[in-house]
Design a protein around this motif. Structure first.
Motif, PDB file in Angstrom:
ATOM      1  N   SER A  13      46.582  65.747  70.431  1.00  0.00           N
ATOM      2  CA  SER A  13      46.289  66.595  71.665  1.00  0.00           C
ATOM      3  C   SER A  13      46.843  68.120  71.145  1.00  0.00           C
ATOM      4  O   SER A  13      47.663  68.250  70.508  1.00  0.00           O
ATOM      5  CB  SER A  13      47.284  66.242  72.706  1.00  0.00           C
ATOM      6  OG  SER A  13      47.314  67.432  73.418  1.00  0.00           O
ATOM      7  N   VAL A  14      45.795  69.121  71.362  1.00  0.00           N
ATOM      8  CA  VAL A  14      46.109  70.298  70.995  1.00  0.00           C
ATOM      9  C   VAL A  14      47.558  70.786  71.728  1.00  0.00           C
ATOM     10  O   VAL A  14      48.113  71.741  71.195  1.00  0.00           O
ATOM     11  CB  VAL A  14      45.011  71.264  71.076  1.00  0.00           C
ATOM     12  CG1 VAL A  14      45.363  72.865  70.634  1.00  0.00           C
ATOM     13  CG2 VAL A  14      43.759  70.685  70.230  1.00  0.00           C
ATOM     14  N   ILE A  31      32.196  73.739  74.448  1.00  0.00           N
ATOM     15  CA  ILE A  31      33.546  73.481  74.886  1.00  0.00           C
ATOM     16  C   ILE A  31      33.709  73.967  76.440  1.00  0.00           C
ATOM     17  O   ILE A  31      34.261  73.420  77.184  1.00  0.00           O
ATOM     18  CB  ILE A  31      34.578  74.271  74.012  1.00  0.00           C
ATOM     19  CG1 ILE A  31      34.672  73.631  72.607  1.00  0.00           C
ATOM     20  CG2 ILE A  31      36.084  74.489  74.597  1.00  0.00           C
ATOM     21  CD1 ILE A  31      35.619  74.495  71.496  1.00  0.00           C
ATOM     22  N   ASN A  32      32.946  75.322  76.586  1.00  0.00           N
ATOM     23  CA  ASN A  32      32.929  75.822  78.095  1.00  0.00           C
ATOM     24  C   ASN A  32      32.110  75.051  78.917  1.00  0.00           C
ATOM     25  O   ASN A  32      32.665  74.991  79.977  1.00  0.00           O
ATOM     26  CB  ASN A  32      32.549  77.312  77.929  1.00  0.00           C
ATOM     27  CG  ASN A  32      33.431  78.144  77.347  1.00  0.00           C
ATOM     28  OD1 ASN A  32      34.627  78.270  77.208  1.00  0.00           O
ATOM     29  ND2 ASN A  32      32.871  79.246  76.427  1.00  0.00           N
ATOM     30  N   SER A  38      42.050  76.042  59.187  1.00  0.00           N
ATOM     31  CA  SER A  38      41.211  77.243  59.785  1.00  0.00           C
ATOM     32  C   SER A  38      40.310  76.632  60.949  1.00  0.00           C
ATOM     33  O   SER A  38      40.204  77.106  62.019  1.00  0.00           O
ATOM     34  CB  SER A  38      40.302  77.888  58.649  1.00  0.00           C
ATOM     35  OG  SER A  38      41.284  78.657  57.931  1.00  0.00           O
ATOM     36  N   GLN A  39      39.701  75.421  60.585  1.00  0.00           N
ATOM     37  CA  GLN A  39      39.066  74.845  61.695  1.00  0.00           C
ATOM     38  C   GLN A  39      39.998  74.554  62.987  1.00  0.00           C
ATOM     39  O   GLN A  39      39.552  74.770  64.089  1.00  0.00           O
ATOM     40  CB  GLN A  39      38.208  73.460  61.222  1.00  0.00           C
ATOM     41  CG  GLN A  39      36.931  73.908  60.325  1.00  0.00           C
ATOM     42  CD  GLN A  39      36.650  72.515  59.448  1.00  0.00           C
ATOM     43  OE1 GLN A  39      37.023  71.434  59.849  1.00  0.00           O
ATOM     44  NE2 GLN A  39      35.267  72.531  58.987  1.00  0.00           N
ATOM     45  N   LEU A  92      39.537  76.118  66.698  1.00  0.00           N
ATOM     46  CA  LEU A  92      39.200  75.204  67.796  1.00  0.00           C
ATOM     47  C   LEU A  92      40.427  75.176  68.790  1.00  0.00           C
ATOM     48  O   LEU A  92      40.150  75.022  70.173  1.00  0.00           O
ATOM     49  CB  LEU A  92      38.964  73.866  67.227  1.00  0.00           C
ATOM     50  CG  LEU A  92      37.512  73.341  66.535  1.00  0.00           C
ATOM     51  CD1 LEU A  92      37.835  71.968  65.764  1.00  0.00           C
ATOM     52  CD2 LEU A  92      36.669  73.243  67.486  1.00  0.00           C
ATOM     53  N   ALA A  93      41.389  75.258  68.460  1.00  0.00           N
ATOM     54  CA  ALA A  93      42.655  75.388  69.325  1.00  0.00           C
ATOM     55  C   ALA A  93      42.685  76.728  70.169  1.00  0.00           C
ATOM     56  O   ALA A  93      42.710  76.665  71.357  1.00  0.00           O
ATOM     57  CB  ALA A  93      44.056  75.441  68.494  1.00  0.00           C
ATOM     58  N   GLU A  94      42.164  77.987  69.504  1.00  0.00           N
ATOM     59  CA  GLU A  94      42.100  79.143  70.211  1.00  0.00           C
ATOM     60  C   GLU A  94      40.901  79.012  71.107  1.00  0.00           C
ATOM     61  O   GLU A  94      40.961  79.708  72.192  1.00  0.00           O
ATOM     62  CB  GLU A  94      41.664  80.240  69.044  1.00  0.00           C
ATOM     63  CG  GLU A  94      43.214  80.364  68.383  1.00  0.00           C
ATOM     64  CD  GLU A  94      42.929  81.451  67.163  1.00  0.00           C
ATOM     65  OE1 GLU A  94      41.536  81.848  66.862  1.00  0.00           O
ATOM     66  OE2 GLU A  94      43.781  81.799  66.746  1.00  0.00           O
ATOM     67  N   GLU A  95      39.904  78.477  71.067  1.00  0.00           N
ATOM     68  CA  GLU A  95      38.668  78.396  71.729  1.00  0.00           C
ATOM     69  C   GLU A  95      38.967  77.228  72.856  1.00  0.00           C
ATOM     70  O   GLU A  95      38.021  77.173  73.916  1.00  0.00           O
ATOM     71  CB  GLU A  95      37.444  77.830  71.126  1.00  0.00           C
ATOM     72  CG  GLU A  95      36.908  78.731  70.097  1.00  0.00           C
ATOM     73  CD  GLU A  95      36.372  80.114  70.825  1.00  0.00           C
ATOM     74  OE1 GLU A  95      35.832  79.983  71.949  1.00  0.00           O
ATOM     75  OE2 GLU A  95      36.797  81.127  70.427  1.00  0.00           O
TER      76      GLU A  95
END
Length: 580
Positions: A334-335, A509-510, A528-529, A533-536
Motif C-alpha cells: 500500500s502506498v 490512474i485518474n 524513481s518509478q 507513481l506515489a505522487e500520481e
C-alpha cells in the motif's frame, strides 16, 4: 401420405416467405414447406445437413458472400439445389448466377406460381442426375470418397476464401507405410479392403467442414479448414497415425500398417494449390525418412515449435501427478500505509530437465488440453491453504490474489467448486482476490460475468490484470464487480524516459479513480518509478525492486516487518534512473 419437400429461404423475410408458399400451395397444395430467416453464415451447413431439399437465395445483385455460397454448394456437391431469385431482372445476376452454382434464376416480377413450382421440380430432378454423374466423375469407386479432381476444386475454393478473409487452413498428405507388402503377401482383394477401412477411419476423425480424398494407390489428402493453431493440427496428425496403425481384421487376416503424414499450412507453405500439394508431399517424404509412423510440417520452424509444445504437454500431464508444480508469492504494498496488503500467487513448474518455468511458458498448453481445470483448482486450494498457514504462523491477515484463466469459467460447477475449497480450507473469501486479464475478460464477457457475481456474493473481489493492453469498456468496468485495476508492467519500462508514457499512465490512474477502482502498478523496478507513481496517486504497487516472489518457506521469514519504508531504506538509487 407423401412427405412435403423442405425449401430453405435464404436472405429473405417472413413476408416474402408467406408470398412464395401461397404461390406454391395454389399449384401443389401441401407439397412444399418453407422456412425463412436463415442467414448466409449458416446457409451452407444447413443445406449440407440434408434437412431441406431445396434452397431459394434472395439477391438483388451478385455479392461475394452469395457467390461463395453458390460456389461451395457446387464444389461440395450439396444435395440441395439453390435457385436464385430477385425482385426484378438483373443482367449481372442473369449472366453469373448459374455459372456460379445456382440451379436456376427467377425474377418475382415476371414469374408465375406454376413457373416457380416447375423450376423447383426441375431443379430437383436435375440435381439427382447431376449427383449421379458427378459421383462417377469425382468420387473414388473403391472408397466412395472424393478423388483428386474434386479435391483440387475444393482446395482452390478454400484458397480463395482464405485469401479474402485472411484465414488459415492446413493440407495433409497421408501415405500408408509398407502397403505394397500387404498387396504382395495377401493379394489385391485384401489390399482393397484395407484401403476402404483406412478411408472409413479417416472420415471418423473429420469435422463437417473438412474434406478428404483418395489421390490414388495408398495416398490420401485431408483439407482442414479454420484451424486455430499448429498444435491443433499436430494433435489430429497424432490421432490419424493412431487410427491408421491400429490392427485390422480382413477376411480372417490380422493386418497392421503405419502411415507417414506431411502437413502444409496456408499461407506459410504456399499460396496456390500446386504449391501446397507439393509442400505437403515433400513434408510427407521427410516423415518417411524417420523410422516408424510419423508426421512432419513443411517448415522446419513449425516442426520445432510443434515438437517442443507436444513434448511440454506430455511433461505437464506428468507434472500434475508428480507434484512438480508449486506456488511463489509476491507481496503488494500500500502506498498510503507502506504495509504489505496482498500477496499474488504465482504458479511455477520445477521441470526435471528445463528447470524452473513460470506460468507464461506453459499455461496456454494447460488451457488447450483442459489441464487448466485441474491445475486451476489446485492453485486456488494451495493458495487458500497457505493463506491460512500465514495467519497461523505469522498472525497476518492479508489479501491473496489468485490469477484465473478465462477457460476456467467454462466449468459449469466452478462457483460450487470454489465454494467447497473455501469451506474445506477455512479460507475467508473476503481475503481472496481473483485476477483476470483484460483480454480474457472481454473475449468471454458473458460467460465470465455469470460466475463473477455469485463469487462476489461470497465476499471475493476481482482485479483486472494487464489494464491498458486490451479493450475493456467503461460500461463493463462499472457493471462488473471489479474492485482493482492493475496497470500492466510494460508501461513501467519507459515510464521515466518518455513523457507520453507518463501521460498515459497518469490518465489511467485518474480514470480508475473516477470509476471508483483501486489502482495497482505492477513491474515497479526502481525507486524513481515508485516515487513518481506515489505522487500520481497510485494506491498499491508490486515489483522485483520492492520484493521478489518467494516460496512459502522463505516468505514467512521475510514478510514479518516488511514495509515499503524498510524496502526503500535498504535500496540505493541507481545511476540509470532518469529524473522526471
Amino acid at each position: 401420405m407423401a412427405t412435403s419437400i423442405g425449401v430453405l429461404l435464404l436472405n429473405g423475410d417472413e413476408e416474402l416467405a408467406e408470398h412464395i408458399i401461397a404461390w406454391l400451395d395454389d399449384v401443389a397444395p401441401g407439397q412444399y414447406r418453407l422456412v425463412a430467416n436463415v442467414s448466409l453464415d449458416d446457409a451452407l451447413v444447413t443445406l449440407l445437413s440434408g434437412e431441406y431439399e431445396l434452397g431459394l437465395l434472395c439477391m438483388d445483385e451478385i455479392s461475394e458472400r452469395g457467390r461463395d455460397l453458390l460456389s461451395s454448394v457446387k464444389n461440395q456437391f450439396c444435395p440441395a439445389p439453390v435457385i436464385v431469385i430477385s425482385a426484378q431482372m438483373n443482367d449481372v445476376l442473369d449472366r453469373e448466377a448459374i455459372p456460379s452454382g445456382a440451379a436456376d434464376y427467377l425474377t418475382l416480377d415476371s414469374v408465375t406460381p406454376a413457373a416457380l413450382e416447375r423450376s423447383l421440380r426441375y431443379s430437383l430432378e436435375r440435381k439427382r442426375t447431376e449427383q449421379y454423374l458427378a459421383r462417377l466423375a469425382h468420387h473414388d469407386p473403391l472408397t466412395d470418397i472424393p478423388n483428386r479432381v474434386l479435391f483440387r476444386d475444393r482446395l482452390e475454393s478454400a484458397i480463395r476464401i482464405a485469401t479474402r478473409d485472411n484465414m488459415r487452413f492446413a493440407l495433409m498428405f497421408i501415405d500408408l507405410d509398407d502397403f505394397k507388402i500387404v498387396n504382395d503377401r495377401y493379394g489385391h482383394d485384401i489390399g482393397d479392403g484395407l484401403i476402404r477401412m483406412c478411408a472409413e477411419r479417416l472420415q471418423q476423425l473429420l469435422r463437417r467442414s473438412d474434406s478428404m480424398a483418395r489421390m490414388g494407390g495408398d495416398e490420401f489428402t485431408l483439407l482442414l479448414l479454420n484451424v486455430e493453431s499448429s498444435s491443433d493440427i499436430a494433435h489430429l496428425a497424432v490421432k490419424i497415425i493412431e487410427q491408421i496403425s491400429a490392427p485390422y481384421e480382413i477376411n480372417g487376416y490380422q493386418l497392421q500398417v503405419g502411415c507417414s503424414v506431411g502437413i502444409a499450412s496456408y499461407p506459410e507453405a504456399g499460396r496456390s494449390a500446386d504449391a501446397l500439394l507439393k509442400s505437403a508431399d515433400l513434408a510427407m517424404y521427410q516423415a518417411k525418412q524417420v523410422e516408424g509412423s510419423n508426421f512432419r510440417f513443411f517448415t522446419e520452424e513449425m516442426n520445432r515449435d510443434v515438437r517442443y509444445r507436444l513434448s511440454l504437454e506430455e511433461d505437464l500431464r506428468r507434472a500434475v501427478d508428480n507434484s512438480e508444480l508449486y506456488l511463489e508469492y509476491q507481496p503488494r504494498f500500500s502506498v498510503r500505509s507502506g504495509k504489505v496488503v496482498a500477496l499474488e500467487a504465482l504458479l511455477r513448474w520445477n521441470h526435471p530437465q528445463k528447470g524452473i518455468l513460470s506460468a507464461h511458458n506453459f499455461i496456454s498448453i494447460a488451457e488447450d488440453t483442459g489441464l487448466i481445470f485441474t491445475i486451476g483448482y489446485w492453485v486456488i486450494r494451495r493458495a487458500c491453504e497457505d493463506l491460512q498457514r500465514l495467519k497461523d504462523d505469522c498472525g497476518i491477515d492479508i489479501k491473496m490474489a489468485i490469477n484465473l484463466s478465462a477457460r476456467q469459467f467454462r466449468d459449469e460447477a466452478m462457483v460450487q467448486n470454489v465454494a467447497n475449497i473455501f469451506s474445506e480450507t477455512g479460507a475467508n473469501p473476503n481475503f481472496i482476490e481473483f485476477e483476470l486479464t483484460e483480454t480474457a475478460l472481454m473475449e468471454n464477457i458473458d460467460m465470465v460475468s455469470l460466475c463473477m457475481r455469485p463469487l462476489s456474493y461470497f465476499g471475493v473481489t476481482f482485479a483486472l490484470d494487464d489494464f491498458g493492453t486490451g479493450s475493456s469498456s467503461f460500461l463493463h468496468l462499472q457493471r462488473l464487480p471489479i474492485a482493482a485495476l492493475k496497470i500492466d508492467s510494460q508501461f513501467m519500462a519507459d515510464l521515466l524516459r518518455r513523457r507520453s508514457e507518463r501521460r498515459l499512465v497518469s490518465a489511467m490512474i485518474n480514470l480508475a479513480h473516477n470509476l471508483g477502482k483501486v489502482v495497482v502498478a505492477e513491474g515497479v523496478e526502481s525507486a524513481s518509478q515508485q516515487k513518481w507513481l506515489a505522487e500520481e496517486g497510485c494506491d498499491q504497487m508490486q515489483g522485483y525492486f520492492l520484493c521478489a516472489p518467494h516460496a512459502y518457506s522463505r516468505l514467512i521469514k521475510v514478510i514479518k516487518g516488511l514495509s515499503l519504508e524498510s524496502v526503500l531504506a535498504s535500496k540505493t538509487e541507481t545511476n540509470n534512473d532518469v529524473s522526471v
